[in-house]
Motif scaffolding. Structure first.
Motif, PDB file in Angstrom:
ATOM      1  N   SER A  54      -6.840-119.865 -17.689  1.00  0.00           N
ATOM      2  CA  SER A  54      -6.681-120.427 -18.437  1.00  0.00           C
ATOM      3  C   SER A  54      -4.798-120.444 -19.362  1.00  0.00           C
ATOM      4  O   SER A  54      -5.011-120.722 -20.062  1.00  0.00           O
ATOM      5  CB  SER A  54      -7.304-118.968 -19.294  1.00  0.00           C
ATOM      6  OG  SER A  54      -7.101-118.224 -19.484  1.00  0.00           O
ATOM      7  N   GLY A  55      -4.071-119.960 -18.958  1.00  0.00           N
ATOM      8  CA  GLY A  55      -2.978-120.380 -19.317  1.00  0.00           C
ATOM      9  C   GLY A  55      -2.131-121.234 -18.536  1.00  0.00           C
ATOM     10  O   GLY A  55      -0.957-121.336 -18.752  1.00  0.00           O
ATOM     11  N   VAL A  56      -2.200-121.841 -17.374  1.00  0.00           N
ATOM     12  CA  VAL A  56      -1.568-123.109 -17.345  1.00  0.00           C
ATOM     13  C   VAL A  56      -1.746-123.948 -18.373  1.00  0.00           C
ATOM     14  O   VAL A  56      -3.117-124.787 -18.612  1.00  0.00           O
ATOM     15  CB  VAL A  56      -2.676-122.843 -15.702  1.00  0.00           C
ATOM     16  CG1 VAL A  56      -1.750-124.158 -14.984  1.00  0.00           C
ATOM     17  CG2 VAL A  56      -2.297-121.559 -15.190  1.00  0.00           C
ATOM     18  N   THR A  57      -0.899-124.792 -18.123  1.00  0.00           N
ATOM     19  CA  THR A  57      -1.065-125.981 -18.927  1.00  0.00           C
ATOM     20  C   THR A  57      -0.949-127.401 -17.416  1.00  0.00           C
ATOM     21  O   THR A  57      -0.202-127.296 -16.027  1.00  0.00           O
ATOM     22  CB  THR A  57       0.255-126.721 -19.357  1.00  0.00           C
ATOM     23  OG1 THR A  57       0.285-125.097 -20.509  1.00  0.00           O
ATOM     24  CG2 THR A  57       0.413-127.753 -19.824  1.00  0.00           C
ATOM     25  N   PHE A  58      -2.253-127.223 -17.486  1.00  0.00           N
ATOM     26  CA  PHE A  58      -2.241-129.403 -16.556  1.00  0.00           C
ATOM     27  C   PHE A  58      -2.097-130.418 -17.423  1.00  0.00           C
ATOM     28  O   PHE A  58      -2.100-130.367 -18.547  1.00  0.00           O
ATOM     29  CB  PHE A  58      -3.910-129.240 -16.307  1.00  0.00           C
ATOM     30  CG  PHE A  58      -3.819-127.925 -15.506  1.00  0.00           C
ATOM     31  CD1 PHE A  58      -4.207-127.634 -13.964  1.00  0.00           C
ATOM     32  CD2 PHE A  58      -5.001-126.670 -16.618  1.00  0.00           C
ATOM     33  CE1 PHE A  58      -4.227-126.447 -14.014  1.00  0.00           C
ATOM     34  CE2 PHE A  58      -5.303-125.557 -15.305  1.00  0.00           C
ATOM     35  CZ  PHE A  58      -5.299-125.349 -14.409  1.00  0.00           C
ATOM     36  N   PRO A 112      -5.734-133.497 -22.232  1.00  0.00           N
ATOM     37  CA  PRO A 112      -5.001-133.130 -21.179  1.00  0.00           C
ATOM     38  C   PRO A 112      -6.306-131.596 -21.126  1.00  0.00           C
ATOM     39  O   PRO A 112      -6.719-131.145 -21.843  1.00  0.00           O
ATOM     40  CB  PRO A 112      -4.185-132.274 -21.167  1.00  0.00           C
ATOM     41  CG  PRO A 112      -2.922-132.871 -21.936  1.00  0.00           C
ATOM     42  CD  PRO A 112      -4.126-133.430 -23.424  1.00  0.00           C
ATOM     43  N   ILE A 113      -6.535-131.770 -19.698  1.00  0.00           N
ATOM     44  CA  ILE A 113      -7.968-130.426 -19.136  1.00  0.00           C
ATOM     45  C   ILE A 113      -6.928-129.695 -19.656  1.00  0.00           C
ATOM     46  O   ILE A 113      -6.326-128.942 -19.400  1.00  0.00           O
ATOM     47  CB  ILE A 113      -8.288-130.613 -17.786  1.00  0.00           C
ATOM     48  CG1 ILE A 113      -8.675-132.021 -17.653  1.00  0.00           C
ATOM     49  CG2 ILE A 113      -8.757-129.317 -17.844  1.00  0.00           C
ATOM     50  CD1 ILE A 113      -9.473-132.440 -16.764  1.00  0.00           C
ATOM     51  N   VAL A 114      -7.703-128.210 -20.549  1.00  0.00           N
ATOM     52  CA  VAL A 114      -7.748-127.129 -20.471  1.00  0.00           C
ATOM     53  C   VAL A 114      -8.609-125.925 -20.095  1.00  0.00           C
ATOM     54  O   VAL A 114      -9.891-125.853 -20.542  1.00  0.00           O
ATOM     55  CB  VAL A 114      -7.200-127.100 -22.032  1.00  0.00           C
ATOM     56  CG1 VAL A 114      -7.343-125.206 -22.625  1.00  0.00           C
ATOM     57  CG2 VAL A 114      -6.041-127.422 -23.007  1.00  0.00           C
ATOM     58  N   VAL A 115      -8.236-125.344 -19.366  1.00  0.00           N
ATOM     59  CA  VAL A 115      -9.538-124.113 -18.721  1.00  0.00           C
ATOM     60  C   VAL A 115      -9.556-123.080 -19.607  1.00  0.00           C
ATOM     61  O   VAL A 115      -8.631-122.502 -20.371  1.00  0.00           O
ATOM     62  CB  VAL A 115      -8.796-123.563 -17.870  1.00  0.00           C
ATOM     63  CG1 VAL A 115      -9.674-122.702 -17.568  1.00  0.00           C
ATOM     64  CG2 VAL A 115      -8.965-124.552 -16.434  1.00  0.00           C
ATOM     65  N   LYS A 116     -10.760-122.773 -20.120  1.00  0.00           N
ATOM     66  CA  LYS A 116     -10.896-122.196 -21.134  1.00  0.00           C
ATOM     67  C   LYS A 116     -11.443-120.629 -20.560  1.00  0.00           C
ATOM     68  O   LYS A 116     -12.241-120.391 -19.357  1.00  0.00           O
ATOM     69  CB  LYS A 116     -12.224-122.544 -21.640  1.00  0.00           C
ATOM     70  CG  LYS A 116     -12.658-121.703 -22.667  1.00  0.00           C
ATOM     71  CD  LYS A 116     -14.298-121.794 -23.651  1.00  0.00           C
ATOM     72  CE  LYS A 116     -14.790-121.044 -24.949  1.00  0.00           C
ATOM     73  NZ  LYS A 116     -15.945-121.415 -25.409  1.00  0.00           N
ATOM     74  N   ASN A 117     -11.066-119.553 -21.205  1.00  0.00           N
ATOM     75  CA  ASN A 117     -11.026-118.177 -20.995  1.00  0.00           C
ATOM     76  C   ASN A 117     -12.180-117.172 -21.769  1.00  0.00           C
ATOM     77  O   ASN A 117     -12.508-117.484 -22.295  1.00  0.00           O
ATOM     78  CB  ASN A 117      -9.532-117.300 -20.997  1.00  0.00           C
ATOM     79  CG  ASN A 117     -10.120-115.540 -20.523  1.00  0.00           C
ATOM     80  OD1 ASN A 117     -10.679-115.751 -19.688  1.00  0.00           O
ATOM     81  ND2 ASN A 117      -9.057-115.105 -21.304  1.00  0.00           N
ATOM     82  N   LEU A 118     -14.144-117.315 -19.526  1.00  0.00           N
ATOM     83  CA  LEU A 118     -14.657-116.879 -20.537  1.00  0.00           C
ATOM     84  C   LEU A 118     -14.442-115.069 -20.414  1.00  0.00           C
ATOM     85  O   LEU A 118     -15.453-114.858 -20.853  1.00  0.00           O
ATOM     86  CB  LEU A 118     -15.555-117.238 -19.578  1.00  0.00           C
ATOM     87  CG  LEU A 118     -14.977-118.946 -19.246  1.00  0.00           C
ATOM     88  CD1 LEU A 118     -16.525-118.735 -17.853  1.00  0.00           C
ATOM     89  CD2 LEU A 118     -15.699-119.325 -20.385  1.00  0.00           C
ATOM     90  N   LEU A 119     -13.327-114.690 -20.389  1.00  0.00           N
ATOM     91  CA  LEU A 119     -12.878-112.804 -20.529  1.00  0.00           C
ATOM     92  C   LEU A 119     -12.559-112.937 -22.170  1.00  0.00           C
ATOM     93  O   LEU A 119     -12.803-111.861 -22.309  1.00  0.00           O
ATOM     94  CB  LEU A 119     -12.525-112.602 -19.418  1.00  0.00           C
ATOM     95  CG  LEU A 119     -12.962-112.726 -18.027  1.00  0.00           C
ATOM     96  CD1 LEU A 119     -12.615-112.023 -17.402  1.00  0.00           C
ATOM     97  CD2 LEU A 119     -15.034-111.683 -17.633  1.00  0.00           C
ATOM     98  N   LEU A 170     -14.091-126.104 -15.316  1.00  0.00           N
ATOM     99  CA  LEU A 170     -13.364-125.797 -13.687  1.00  0.00           C
ATOM    100  C   LEU A 170     -14.000-126.996 -13.307  1.00  0.00           C
ATOM    101  O   LEU A 170     -13.026-127.694 -12.223  1.00  0.00           O
ATOM    102  CB  LEU A 170     -13.025-124.511 -13.427  1.00  0.00           C
ATOM    103  CG  LEU A 170     -13.447-123.613 -13.833  1.00  0.00           C
ATOM    104  CD1 LEU A 170     -13.470-121.947 -13.007  1.00  0.00           C
ATOM    105  CD2 LEU A 170     -11.446-122.894 -13.241  1.00  0.00           C
ATOM    106  N   GLY A 171     -15.429-127.076 -13.340  1.00  0.00           N
ATOM    107  CA  GLY A 171     -15.254-128.590 -12.359  1.00  0.00           C
ATOM    108  C   GLY A 171     -14.828-130.069 -12.386  1.00  0.00           C
ATOM    109  O   GLY A 171     -14.750-130.825 -12.212  1.00  0.00           O
ATOM    110  N   ALA A 172     -14.253-130.268 -13.730  1.00  0.00           N
ATOM    111  CA  ALA A 172     -13.605-131.602 -14.702  1.00  0.00           C
ATOM    112  C   ALA A 172     -12.262-131.311 -14.128  1.00  0.00           C
ATOM    113  O   ALA A 172     -11.681-132.122 -14.053  1.00  0.00           O
ATOM    114  CB  ALA A 172     -13.569-131.337 -16.552  1.00  0.00           C
ATOM    115  N   LEU A 173     -11.771-130.236 -14.491  1.00  0.00           N
ATOM    116  CA  LEU A 173     -10.416-130.332 -13.621  1.00  0.00           C
ATOM    117  C   LEU A 173     -10.788-130.208 -11.607  1.00  0.00           C
ATOM    118  O   LEU A 173      -9.468-131.218 -11.102  1.00  0.00           O
ATOM    119  CB  LEU A 173      -9.809-128.557 -13.784  1.00  0.00           C
ATOM    120  CG  LEU A 173      -8.870-127.809 -12.546  1.00  0.00           C
ATOM    121  CD1 LEU A 173      -6.891-129.294 -13.524  1.00  0.00           C
ATOM    122  CD2 LEU A 173      -7.700-126.652 -13.310  1.00  0.00           C
TER     123      LEU A 173
END
Length: 529
Positions: A52-56, A66-73, A383-386
């Motif tokens: 979640s903290g990584v910039t893609f 840009p794709i952003v991974v969402k922190n589910l926790l 995550l799937g989109a990434l």
């Protein structure tokens, strides 16, 4: 014809059979499917927190950002998950499809209609043609959306067992047609055609706004592909799958398994009246469908033709009523058969048939709950989109020859398909990169889409993340109690790998010979002007 005894001598097992046995053994050591989905969901939570903290730099083609991974926790994500849990479960698409269809099928099975109909059909069908006929019906079921999973696959087991063949081989053959041949057609367009072509056209417009993609741009190729699917499936079922199953005893509830006893006079009478009732029901349905102002048609009142937008097709009441129609088309003849044959005395017998069908779905409902939660979490995480976008970008960066790139698209799609089940979701992500890229190389969007369809089909049958995969495991357990994920994986792996290789070669050969892909389709892209 009786079922072969479990102690029938078995020929020496070659390396392929031993490898499949190993796959089954390892696969069946996996946790129960319900717990497997739970563990996968927890893994998604952890990975989403980690990334979640990584910039893609990868751009989501659906949003342009840009794709952003969402922190589910994080707190809001966890409370959102809890708040949506019930709705996620009750709106899980396969759940309603399975339960509603099984109500009608349960009555038809309880009254004896299905058994009598199959015995009558098998009495005039050559045994050697059962396999190709079953696979063909599985491919044809695509016109009824997901009906093949709840209708054709269990009937495949019934048909094979009634014919004295192993029921798991029937499940495998039907599954190969319904899901392994998902992109094939039997001369009748499916709802997938306008869905994919609309996404392909949107992707093509990123390079050339004048491009128009016909909804039947792959029609000839997918129709020809059905012949390949049937031949490959026929060979594998009869020469690989069924011989391997000779040592697997059928230890399910024998009282629920059909037998090829001759039809009695009352059964023949019931079957005749049931067929008449089904015909009358179909006629009444057609009379309500054919008028120009039919309420079954799309919102603009035109027939359900391929030229319509996928939005109109999806909104048409007919397309949204496939499963209820299956319910009615089995309920009516089932009840009529029971009344004439004497298996139905009162309305309570009909309700008992429905209740009996539901009682056998308890295990599936539990698995569906955890499967729904996992799929929701995976979609929310991005995550799937990434994975899809990064994979497509990596393929583009390699700069491979066109033919190799097409193979790359097939392999990429087949790999992503193991994690993302939705055909439209995958293509929405991949097409925005691959279609414009190949257009720059002179390859038409039609050919790129055809390559995607090959990869999208071939690995459906080996991923436990397919929403219907747990249901197929339940079908297997009706006949072989020890069946698990490994059992189904070992059954379907030969189909998946063989179709991946042969269908890819078929597409390249089809392209090399210049056969037409479909209506208004081409192999080459030439910029306007």
């Amino acid at each position: 014809m009786s079922q072969a005894p479990a102690n029938t001598p078995v020929a020496p097992r070659g390396w392929v059979v031993r490898a499949l046995d190993r796959v089954e053994k390892i696969g069946n050591k996996l946790p129960d499917p319900a717990i497997l989905f739970l563990l996968l969901m927890v893994a998604v939570w952890v990975v989403s927190w980690w990334l979640s903290g990584v910039t893609f730099e990868a751009i989501d083609p659906r949003t342009g950002n840009p794709i952003v991974v969402k922190n589910l926790l994080e707190g809001t994500a966890l409370t959102g998950f809890a708040a949506a849990m019930v709705n996620t479960f009750v709106t899980f698409p396969p759940l309603g499809v399975v339960l509603v269809a099984m109500l009608g099928l349960g009555v038809a099975e309880h009254t004896g209609f299905i058994s009598a109909a199959l015995r009558a059909a098998l009495s005039v069908t050559p045994r050697m043609l059962l396999t190709p006929a079953l696979i063909g019906v599985g491919i044809l079921s695509h016109i009824a959306v997901d009906a093949g999973y709840v209708l054709v696959i269990p009937l495949g087991a019934v048909i094979f067992y009634a014919a004295g063949r192993h029921p798991l081989a029937g499940i495998a053959a039907a599954f190969a047609g319904v899901s392994g041949g998902f992109s094939a057609t039997m001369g009748i367009p499916s709802s997938l055609d306008p869905l994919l072509s609309g996404l392909t056209q949107t992707a093509a417009h990123l390079t050339d706004p004048t491009v128009s993609v016909n909804p039947l741009n792959n029609f000839f190729f997918t129709t020809a592909s059905s012949v390949l699917i049937i031949l490959v499936g026929w060979f594998l079922t009869d020469r690989v799958i069924e011989p391997r199953l000779r040592g697997t005893p059928v230890d399910g509830d024998a009282s629920q398994m059909p037998k090829l006893d001759p039809l009695t006079a009352s059964e023949k009478g019931g079957l005749g009246w049931a067929a008449l009732a089904m015909g009358v029901t179909a006629l009444l349905f057609l009379l309500t469908l054919l008028p120009e102002g039919s309420a079954w048609r799309a919102p603009d009142g035109t027939p359900l033709l391929p030229g319509q937008s996928n939005l109109l097709v999806a909104q048409a009441p007919l397309m949204q009523s496939i499963v209820p129609l299956i319910f009615v088309f089995f309920l009516v003849p089932g009840v009529v058969y029971g009344l004439v044959s004497g298996s139905v005395k009162t309305h309570r017998d009909v309700v008992q048939g429905m209740a009996k069908a539901m009682s056998g779905m308890g295990y599936y409902i539990v698995m569906a709950f955890f499967c729904a939660q996992f799929i929701w979490a995976f979609g929310q995480s991005n995550l799937g989109a990434l994975i899809a976008v990064e994979g497509a970008g990596g393929l583009r960066a390699l700069g491979l020859p066109t033919s190799v790139t097409l193979i790359g698209i097939i392999l990429l799609t087949a790999s992503v398909n193991l994690m993302i089940g939705s055909a439209s979701a995958k293509w929405a992500l991949i097409s925005a990169i691959m279609v414009p890229m190949l257009m720059e190389l002179g390859v038409s969007p039609d050919l790129t889409q055809a390559a995607y369809r090959v990869g999208d089909s071939t690995t459906n049958i080996i991923t436990p993340l397919l929403p219907y995969f747990p249901l197929i495991v339940v079908f297997c357990q009706r006949y072989v109690k020890s069946s698990g994920i490994g059992t189904l994986l070992a059954l379907m792996l030969p189909y998946s790998l063989t179709l991946l290789v042969t269908w890819t070669a078929f597409l390249l050969g089809y392209w090399a010979l210049g056969f037409p892909l479909g209506f208004g389709a081409s192999y080459e892209y030439v910029p306007a002007g």
